[in-house]
Design a protein around this motif. Sequence first.
Motif, PDB file in Angstrom:
ATOM      1  N   SER A 127      26.655 -89.718 -53.565  1.00  0.00           N
ATOM      2  CA  SER A 127      25.282 -89.634 -53.092  1.00  0.00           C
ATOM      3  C   SER A 127      24.979 -88.214 -52.597  1.00  0.00           C
ATOM      4  N   THR A 133      20.014 -87.132 -59.254  1.00  0.00           N
ATOM      5  CA  THR A 133      18.614 -87.532 -59.459  1.00  0.00           C
ATOM      6  C   THR A 133      17.709 -86.310 -59.597  1.00  0.00           C
ATOM      7  N   THR A 134      17.991 -85.270 -58.837  1.00  0.00           N
ATOM      8  CA  THR A 134      17.171 -84.056 -58.935  1.00  0.00           C
ATOM      9  C   THR A 134      17.283 -83.468 -60.336  1.00  0.00           C
TER      10      THR A 134
HETATM   11  N1  LIG Z   1      12.075 -83.824 -52.437  1.00  0.00           N
HETATM   12  C1  LIG Z   1      13.124 -83.382 -51.731  1.00  0.00           C
HETATM   13  N2  LIG Z   1      12.953 -82.617 -50.632  1.00  0.00           N
HETATM   14  C2  LIG Z   1      13.996 -82.159 -49.929  1.00  0.00           C
HETATM   15  N3  LIG Z   1      15.292 -82.410 -50.238  1.00  0.00           N
HETATM   16  C3  LIG Z   1      15.539 -83.162 -51.312  1.00  0.00           C
HETATM   17  C4  LIG Z   1      14.476 -83.699 -52.119  1.00  0.00           C
HETATM   18  N4  LIG Z   1      15.033 -84.426 -53.139  1.00  0.00           N
HETATM   19  C5  LIG Z   1      16.372 -84.339 -52.971  1.00  0.00           C
HETATM   20  N5  LIG Z   1      16.676 -83.594 -51.879  1.00  0.00           N
HETATM   21  C6  LIG Z   1      18.028 -83.255 -51.385  1.00  0.00           C
HETATM   22  O1  LIG Z   1      18.765 -82.735 -52.486  1.00  0.00           O
HETATM   23  C7  LIG Z   1      20.113 -83.187 -52.451  1.00  0.00           C
HETATM   24  C8  LIG Z   1      20.429 -83.902 -53.763  1.00  0.00           C
HETATM   25  O2  LIG Z   1      19.711 -85.136 -53.812  1.00  0.00           O
HETATM   26  P1  LIG Z   1      19.699 -86.104 -55.077  1.00  0.00           P
HETATM   27  O3  LIG Z   1      18.810 -87.247 -54.756  1.00  0.00           O
HETATM   28  O4  LIG Z   1      19.410 -85.317 -56.294  1.00  0.00           O
HETATM   29  O5  LIG Z   1      21.227 -86.579 -55.116  1.00  0.00           O
HETATM   30  P2  LIG Z   1      21.871 -87.822 -55.880  1.00  0.00           P
HETATM   31  O6  LIG Z   1      23.188 -87.342 -56.364  1.00  0.00           O
HETATM   32  O7  LIG Z   1      20.942 -88.334 -56.909  1.00  0.00           O
HETATM   33  O8  LIG Z   1      22.057 -88.881 -54.742  1.00  0.00           O
HETATM   34  P3  LIG Z   1      21.902 -90.502 -54.810  1.00  0.00           P
HETATM   35  O9  LIG Z   1      23.078 -90.996 -55.604  1.00  0.00           O
HETATM   36  O10 LIG Z   1      21.961 -90.898 -53.365  1.00  0.00           O
HETATM   37  O11 LIG Z   1      20.585 -90.798 -55.452  1.00  0.00           O
HETATM   38  C9  LIG Z   1      20.234 -84.083 -51.234  1.00  0.00           C
HETATM   39  O12 LIG Z   1      20.745 -83.287 -50.179  1.00  0.00           O
HETATM   40  C10 LIG Z   1      18.797 -84.497 -50.948  1.00  0.00           C
HETATM   41  O13 LIG Z   1      18.612 -84.746 -49.579  1.00  0.00           O
END
Ligand SMILES: Nc1ncnc2c1ncn2[C@@H]1O[C@H](COP(=O)(O)OP(=O)(O)OP(=O)(O)O)[C@@H](O)[C@H]1O
Length: 306
Positions: free
Chosen positions: A49, A54-55
């Motif tokens: 996580s 997701t980004t």
């Molecule tokens: N819109 C946003 N504004 C600020 N920070 C963000 C935003 N979207 C994501 N983040 C931050 O970017 C980082 C990566 O987040 P992301 O959601 O891409 O991770 P992930 O691997 O998909 O996690 P998960 O498995 O929980 O969905 C995290 O620290 C998150 O808090």
Amino acid sequence: MTTLLDVRNVSKRFAMGGVFGRRSVDAVLDASFSLHTETPEIFTIIGESGSGKTTLARMILGLEDPSAGEILFRGQRIDRRAPRAERLEFMANVQPVFQNPFEAFNPLKQIERYLESTARRFLGTGDRAVIDRAMDEALQKVGLSLKEVRGRFPHEMSGGQLQRCAIARALIPNPPLLITDEPVSMVDASLRMSIVNLLKTLRDELKVSVIYITHDLATAYYISNRLIIMQRGRIVEMGDARTVLDRPEHPYSQLLKASVLSTDDAGAGKLDTDPAMAERAVATTGQAGRLVERDDGRSVRVYEEG
Ligand SMILES: Nc1ncnc2c1ncn2[C@@H]1O[C@H](COP(=O)(O)OP(=O)(O)OP(=O)(O)O)[C@@H](O)[C@H]1O
């Protein structure tokens, strides 16, 4: 080979906080990989996580702009501000499937309404017969039919069936690429494999490429052709899925693999991961290093001469 998707040195930085105490988060750092038209594959993005999965997916879907680098789809830069017709064409080609099918569908709306509006939008027609045929064809591809779905509301279906409907909706414009973000994590364990197998069938029979985002190593191992492992925004290991997961080389990849609970270990009461291994993985967090290609084709991030 023709490039379907080209992710080139992509980074995403989010600014956080107010005027005072401004901070930023580097959600993705310098990610590069490409998919090819001739070899449809399941390309998996793994990471815990917050690792940036997701980004990265949102940037590929054109929902978020990269802060640096660029993403090309069939040679065209993905641009959120492109003219409407161009955007629509892109959206028809790159379709999302989200994690929670119960959130993707409004509980008060019949499922076919979603399929219908997607068909109207992408097929550009109001012809009932054409729309019905497109909906039925898409539903047949996921093992359902319009007859089974007609008149039903989301709560009248299981999570697995509803996720199939979400995939059917995504298939209506016949996209060459699906972006699936944790598509099985909200589905009952007993139905998960049927969705995972469906993704395989889409690749093998319909030649659809799938970006499969997950933190589940078992399904990743089972269906992926290639994968990337992300740690705090950086790709730390990338390559053929079996090569990487059979013998992970980066400390974080090793830790991820060791953290998968086996019934043997659980039975023997061994639920802790090796602290030295965890320490090695933590030590690499936030370090830039560089990706180095190995003889077996994988790339691994190294921090000294590797
Ligand atoms: N819109 C946003 N504004 C600020 N920070 C963000 C935003 N979207 C994501 N983040 C931050 O970017 C980082 C990566 O987040 P992301 O959601 O891409 O991770 P992930 O691997 O998909 O996690 P998960 O498995 O929980 O969905 C995290 O620290 C998150 O808090």
